[in-house]
Motif scaffolding. Sequence first.
Motif, mmCIF file in Angstrom:
data_model
loop_
_atom_site.group_PDB
_atom_site.id
_atom_site.type_symbol
_atom_site.label_atom_id
_atom_site.label_comp_id
_atom_site.label_asym_id
_atom_site.label_seq_id
_atom_site.Cartn_x
_atom_site.Cartn_y
_atom_site.Cartn_z
ATOM 1 N N ASP A 1 0.879 -1.175 0.000
ATOM 2 C CA ASP A 1 0.000 0.000 0.000
ATOM 3 C C ASP A 1 0.911 1.217 0.000
ATOM 4 O OD1 ASP A 1 -1.863 1.972 0.369
ATOM 5 O OD2 ASP A 1 -2.311 1.442 2.451
ATOM 6 N N LEU A 2 1.281 1.648 -1.196
ATOM 7 C CA LEU A 2 2.208 2.770 -1.274
ATOM 8 C C LEU A 2 1.665 3.843 -2.204
ATOM 9 C CD1 LEU A 2 4.056 2.689 -4.159
ATOM 10 C CD2 LEU A 2 4.883 0.610 -3.076
ATOM 11 N N LEU A 3 2.262 5.011 -2.077
ATOM 12 C CA LEU A 3 1.829 6.135 -2.914
ATOM 13 C C LEU A 3 3.066 6.816 -3.482
ATOM 14 C CD1 LEU A 3 -0.417 8.223 -3.812
ATOM 15 C CD2 LEU A 3 0.263 9.520 -1.797
ATOM 16 N N VAL A 4 3.107 6.928 -4.788
ATOM 17 C CA VAL A 4 4.191 7.694 -5.405
ATOM 18 C C VAL A 4 3.647 9.083 -5.728
ATOM 19 C CG1 VAL A 4 5.798 7.888 -7.341
ATOM 20 C CG2 VAL A 4 5.268 5.626 -6.379
ATOM 21 N N VAL A 5 4.339 10.085 -5.234
ATOM 22 C CA VAL A 5 4.001 11.478 -5.559
ATOM 23 C C VAL A 5 5.036 11.944 -6.575
ATOM 24 C CG1 VAL A 5 3.687 13.817 -4.664
ATOM 25 C CG2 VAL A 5 3.023 11.839 -3.268
ATOM 26 N N ARG A 6 4.586 12.053 -7.807
ATOM 27 C CA ARG A 6 5.482 12.378 -8.914
ATOM 28 C C ARG A 6 5.362 13.857 -9.277
ATOM 29 N NH1 ARG A 6 4.178 10.497 -15.180
ATOM 30 N NH2 ARG A 6 5.826 11.724 -16.131
ATOM 31 N N GLU A 7 6.485 14.547 -9.345
ATOM 32 C CA GLU A 7 6.478 15.937 -9.812
ATOM 33 C C GLU A 7 6.099 15.886 -11.287
ATOM 34 O OE1 GLU A 7 6.903 19.802 -10.907
ATOM 35 O OE2 GLU A 7 7.948 18.203 -11.967
ATOM 36 N N LEU A 8 5.161 16.745 -11.732
ATOM 37 C CA LEU A 8 4.593 16.521 -13.058
ATOM 38 C C LEU A 8 4.776 17.657 -14.067
ATOM 39 C CD1 LEU A 8 3.025 14.104 -14.309
ATOM 40 C CD2 LEU A 8 0.912 15.366 -13.855
ATOM 41 N N THR A 9 5.241 18.802 -13.633
ATOM 42 C CA THR A 9 5.312 19.902 -14.609
ATOM 43 C C THR A 9 6.715 20.504 -14.734
ATOM 44 O OG1 THR A 9 4.534 21.439 -12.903
ATOM 45 C CG2 THR A 9 2.874 20.538 -14.411
ATOM 46 N N PRO B 1 11.543 26.470 -5.534
ATOM 47 C CA PRO B 1 10.090 26.496 -5.266
ATOM 48 C C PRO B 1 9.343 25.289 -5.840
ATOM 49 C CG PRO B 1 10.831 28.655 -5.999
ATOM 50 C CD PRO B 1 11.997 27.734 -6.166
ATOM 51 N N GLU B 2 9.778 24.823 -7.000
ATOM 52 C CA GLU B 2 9.120 23.632 -7.582
ATOM 53 C C GLU B 2 9.322 22.411 -6.685
ATOM 54 O OE1 GLU B 2 9.309 23.874 -12.437
ATOM 55 O OE2 GLU B 2 11.206 23.669 -11.388
ATOM 56 N N ILE B 3 10.492 22.313 -6.114
ATOM 57 C CA ILE B 3 10.779 21.161 -5.246
ATOM 58 C C ILE B 3 10.043 21.306 -3.911
ATOM 59 C CG2 ILE B 3 12.606 19.832 -4.106
ATOM 60 C CD1 ILE B 3 14.507 21.000 -6.347
ATOM 61 N N GLU B 4 10.070 22.522 -3.380
ATOM 62 C CA GLU B 4 9.386 22.759 -2.092
ATOM 63 C C GLU B 4 7.919 22.352 -2.156
ATOM 64 O OE1 GLU B 4 9.973 26.948 -1.515
ATOM 65 O OE2 GLU B 4 12.101 26.650 -0.999
ATOM 66 N N ARG B 5 7.225 22.795 -3.200
ATOM 67 C CA ARG B 5 5.776 22.558 -3.216
ATOM 68 C C ARG B 5 5.431 21.074 -3.365
ATOM 69 N NH1 ARG B 5 3.994 25.326 -9.050
ATOM 70 N NH2 ARG B 5 5.100 23.802 -10.320
ATOM 71 N N ALA C 1 6.365 7.927 -1.388
ATOM 72 C CA ALA C 1 7.623 8.248 -2.056
ATOM 73 C C ALA C 1 7.411 9.501 -2.890
ATOM 74 C CB ALA C 1 8.065 7.098 -2.948
ATOM 75 N N VAL C 2 8.396 10.398 -2.886
ATOM 76 C CA VAL C 2 8.287 11.605 -3.701
ATOM 77 C C VAL C 2 9.489 11.654 -4.631
ATOM 78 C CG1 VAL C 2 9.448 13.090 -1.978
ATOM 79 C CG2 VAL C 2 7.915 14.112 -3.675
ATOM 80 N N THR C 3 9.233 12.002 -5.893
ATOM 81 C CA THR C 3 10.340 12.018 -6.832
ATOM 82 C C THR C 3 10.053 12.927 -8.027
ATOM 83 O OG1 THR C 3 11.943 10.608 -7.982
ATOM 84 C CG2 THR C 3 9.626 9.993 -8.178
ATOM 85 N N GLU C 4 11.091 13.181 -8.792
ATOM 86 C CA GLU C 4 10.961 14.089 -9.929
ATOM 87 C C GLU C 4 10.232 13.412 -11.088
ATOM 88 O OE1 GLU C 4 12.917 13.092 -13.088
ATOM 89 O OE2 GLU C 4 14.630 14.373 -12.581
ATOM 90 N N MET D 1 10.630 12.419 -14.390
ATOM 91 C CA MET D 1 10.965 11.231 -15.171
ATOM 92 C C MET D 1 11.157 9.990 -14.300
ATOM 93 S SD MET D 1 13.456 10.611 -18.381
ATOM 94 C CE MET D 1 15.033 10.694 -17.621
ATOM 95 N N PHE D 2 11.786 10.164 -13.131
ATOM 96 C CA PHE D 2 11.943 8.997 -12.252
ATOM 97 C C PHE D 2 10.563 8.466 -11.849
ATOM 98 C CE2 PHE D 2 16.127 10.988 -10.468
ATOM 99 C CZ PHE D 2 16.768 10.695 -11.657
ATOM 100 N N GLY D 3 9.632 9.386 -11.604
ATOM 101 C CA GLY D 3 8.284 8.986 -11.201
ATOM 102 C C GLY D 3 7.567 8.243 -12.313
ATOM 103 N N ASP D 4 7.794 8.666 -13.544
ATOM 104 C CA ASP D 4 7.189 7.992 -14.690
ATOM 105 C C ASP D 4 7.663 6.539 -14.747
ATOM 106 O OD1 ASP D 4 5.840 7.672 -17.203
ATOM 107 O OD2 ASP D 4 7.786 7.866 -18.183
ATOM 108 N N ILE D 5 8.961 6.378 -14.642
ATOM 109 C CA ILE D 5 9.541 5.035 -14.779
ATOM 110 C C ILE D 5 9.177 4.144 -13.587
ATOM 111 C CG2 ILE D 5 11.715 3.743 -14.949
ATOM 112 C CD1 ILE D 5 12.891 6.357 -16.274
#
Length: 353
Positions: A129-137, A161-165, A235-238, A240-244
Motif C-alpha cells: 500500500d504505497l503512494l508515489v508522488v510524482r512531480e509533473l510539470t 520552489p518547484e521542489i518545495e511545493r 515516495a516523492v520524486t521528480e 521522469m523517475f516517477g514515470d519510470i
Amino acid sequence: MKARIAVIAGDGIGPEVTAEAVRVLQAVARRFGHELSLEEALFGGVAIEAHGDPLPPATLAACRGADAILLGAIGGPKWSSPQVRVRPEAGLLRLRKELGVYANLRPVTVHPALAGVSTLRSEVVAGVDLLVVRELTGGIYFGAKTRDAERASDLCEYTAPEIERIVRVAARIARTRRRRLLSIDKSNVLETSRLWREVCERVMRAEFPDVQLEHMLVDSAAMHLIRRPREIDVAVTENMFGDILTDEASMLCGSLGLLPSASLGEGTRGLYEPIHGSAPDIAGQGVANPYGAILSVALLLRHSLQLREEARAVELAVHRAIDDGIRTPDIAAPGQRPASTAEVGNAVLAALG
Ligand code: IPM
Ligand code: MG
C-alpha cells in the motif's frame, strides 16, 4: 452538489475505459443526488486528425472551465515515428502545464484477491500500500530541447520552489499515513538531484519534523520497489523517475490497467487518468481493463469534489467486483473466461447498487 466534468477520452483504449468510468461516475451522482454536467472534448491523436493540434483551444477551454477532468489515454502508432512533428504526448504535457497540476498522485495497492496475478511472488506483494508522488510539470520533460542530424539534447531543470511545493504535498499526505517519506533522486550524479535533496531536507526539517525522511538513489529505489515494496509508504520524486518507477510499481499489482492517478495543483481542480497508455494493440476489442479509469473516478470525487463517501463507494464497488472474480484478460486467473471491459463496468455498477 453541482459540478462540471470535462471528459477527454483520447486514443486507443482511452474511449473504451473512459466510457465505463463515466457510467460509474453518473451512477454515483444519481445515487447520492449530485448534478454533474459532462462535457466531452477531443484530445490527443484524434484531435490532431481533426484540428492538427492534440490540445485544441476548445478542449483547453473545456478543461479550464471544469471542476475536474477525466482523461483516458493518448497516442498510437500513427503518431509515434521519430519523423512525426505533432505528437499526442505534447498535448498531454501542455495540458498538465496549462492546468498547473504539478503533483501527480499514483497510489499502488495490491488487492488481496490479485496478489497471485503479479509476476512477483505473492508473499512479496501481498499487503503493498504505497503512494508515489510524482512531480509533473518540471524536469527533463519540460526543459529546452535541441536537435540536428547528429546531436540532440534535453535540459533537466528544477527550481527550489518547484521542489518545495511537491515535497509539501507528499509530506502532508505522509502525515495522514505512516508518517514516513522516501525521497528518490540521483544526487550522486545529477545537480538537479543535489538541489532536490537539499531543498527536501530543509522543508522537512522546518515544517514536517514529525515525518521521518529517508533518501534513496533512484537505481537503488527501483530495486527496493520489487524487493521490499511493503516498506514503502509515501515516495516523492521528480518527473521522469516517477514515470519510470510507477510503471515498475504497477507490476506489484499485476497490471498497469489497475492503477489510477490524480494530478493536482493549487486549487481543487484536478486531472484524473489511469496511468496506462492507449494500448493500440488491443484497442477496439472490448478487452481493456477499465479498473484504473474507474478508480480514477474515485480520486476525482475525493480530491476535486470533496465527496469522500462517494469516492469510498466507488472503491468498495471495485473491490467487490474484483472479489467476485470479474477480471479482464490482463488479470484473469488461469483457465478463467476473462471479462470484457463493459462487463467490468456492469459489475461495478451492480456493486454500487
Ligand atoms: C504517463 C505517461 C506520459 C508521461 C506520456 C504519455 C507522455 O507515460 O502519464 O506516465 O510520460 O508522463
Ligand atoms: Mg508513464
